[in-house]
Write a protein that holds these residues in place. Sequence first.
Motif, PDB file in Angstrom:
ATOM      1  N   ASP A 151      -6.076  -4.726   1.569  1.00  0.00           N
ATOM      2  CA  ASP A 151      -5.351  -3.506   1.941  1.00  0.00           C
ATOM      3  C   ASP A 151      -5.442  -2.437   0.856  1.00  0.00           C
ATOM      4  O   ASP A 151      -5.738  -1.273   1.142  1.00  0.00           O
ATOM      5  CB  ASP A 151      -3.871  -3.817   2.212  1.00  0.00           C
ATOM      6  CG  ASP A 151      -3.673  -4.682   3.445  1.00  0.00           C
ATOM      7  OD1 ASP A 151      -4.626  -4.810   4.245  1.00  0.00           O
ATOM      8  OD2 ASP A 151      -2.569  -5.227   3.609  1.00  0.00           O
ATOM      9  N   ILE A 152      -5.203  -2.830  -0.395  1.00  0.00           N
ATOM     10  CA  ILE A 152      -5.237  -1.844  -1.483  1.00  0.00           C
ATOM     11  C   ILE A 152      -6.670  -1.407  -1.756  1.00  0.00           C
ATOM     12  O   ILE A 152      -6.919  -0.231  -2.023  1.00  0.00           O
ATOM     13  CB  ILE A 152      -4.526  -2.399  -2.738  1.00  0.00           C
ATOM     14  CG1 ILE A 152      -3.012  -2.462  -2.452  1.00  0.00           C
ATOM     15  CG2 ILE A 152      -4.819  -1.537  -3.970  1.00  0.00           C
ATOM     16  CD1 ILE A 152      -2.160  -3.041  -3.556  1.00  0.00           C
ATOM     17  N   TRP A 157      -7.445   1.115   0.966  1.00  0.00           N
ATOM     18  CA  TRP A 157      -6.727   2.364   0.714  1.00  0.00           C
ATOM     19  C   TRP A 157      -7.412   3.166  -0.387  1.00  0.00           C
ATOM     20  O   TRP A 157      -7.634   4.365  -0.254  1.00  0.00           O
ATOM     21  CB  TRP A 157      -5.269   2.074   0.350  1.00  0.00           C
ATOM     22  CG  TRP A 157      -4.592   3.244  -0.270  1.00  0.00           C
ATOM     23  CD1 TRP A 157      -4.095   4.344   0.372  1.00  0.00           C
ATOM     24  CD2 TRP A 157      -4.370   3.468  -1.662  1.00  0.00           C
ATOM     25  NE1 TRP A 157      -3.577   5.229  -0.539  1.00  0.00           N
ATOM     26  CE2 TRP A 157      -3.733   4.713  -1.793  1.00  0.00           C
ATOM     27  CE3 TRP A 157      -4.646   2.730  -2.804  1.00  0.00           C
ATOM     28  CZ2 TRP A 157      -3.369   5.239  -3.027  1.00  0.00           C
ATOM     29  CZ3 TRP A 157      -4.278   3.254  -4.034  1.00  0.00           C
ATOM     30  CH2 TRP A 157      -3.655   4.488  -4.137  1.00  0.00           C
ATOM     31  N   SER A 194      -2.796  -7.931   0.374  1.00  0.00           N
ATOM     32  CA  SER A 194      -2.829  -6.743  -0.479  1.00  0.00           C
ATOM     33  C   SER A 194      -4.200  -6.562  -1.126  1.00  0.00           C
ATOM     34  O   SER A 194      -4.582  -5.443  -1.462  1.00  0.00           O
ATOM     35  CB  SER A 194      -1.739  -6.805  -1.553  1.00  0.00           C
ATOM     36  OG  SER A 194      -1.995  -7.828  -2.505  1.00  0.00           O
ATOM     37  N   VAL A 230       0.835  -1.204   0.000  1.00  0.00           N
ATOM     38  CA  VAL A 230       0.000   0.000   0.000  1.00  0.00           C
ATOM     39  C   VAL A 230       0.866   1.249   0.000  1.00  0.00           C
ATOM     40  O   VAL A 230       0.594   2.202  -0.754  1.00  0.00           O
ATOM     41  CB  VAL A 230      -0.971   0.017   1.204  1.00  0.00           C
ATOM     42  CG1 VAL A 230      -1.663   1.367   1.324  1.00  0.00           C
ATOM     43  CG2 VAL A 230      -1.989  -1.089   1.076  1.00  0.00           C
TER      44      VAL A 230
END
Length: 81
Positions: free
Chosen positions: A50-51, A54, A47, A22
């Motif tokens: 997480d991405i 974000w 990810s 990220v």
Amino acid sequence: MSQEYDIAETLDVKGASCPMPVVKTKSAADDLAEGEVLEVLATDSGSMSDIEGWAKGTDGVELLDQVEDGDLYKHYVQKTA
């Protein structure tokens, strides 16, 4: 099969674990021009969430797609502003 995007840059964060995918994605996205697409290649399964998190919480970027390809996770982020 994922949609084909006009990729401006590919960011390879394979082998990196949270929070580095990220952090590096944010840095690379900051350098894009409006409308450009960043392809992120990661091996950290975290990810995916997480991405996505974000991108949802960040103005000026849109997560276009995420693809799980075996042990490889591909993220497509577009700069929108």
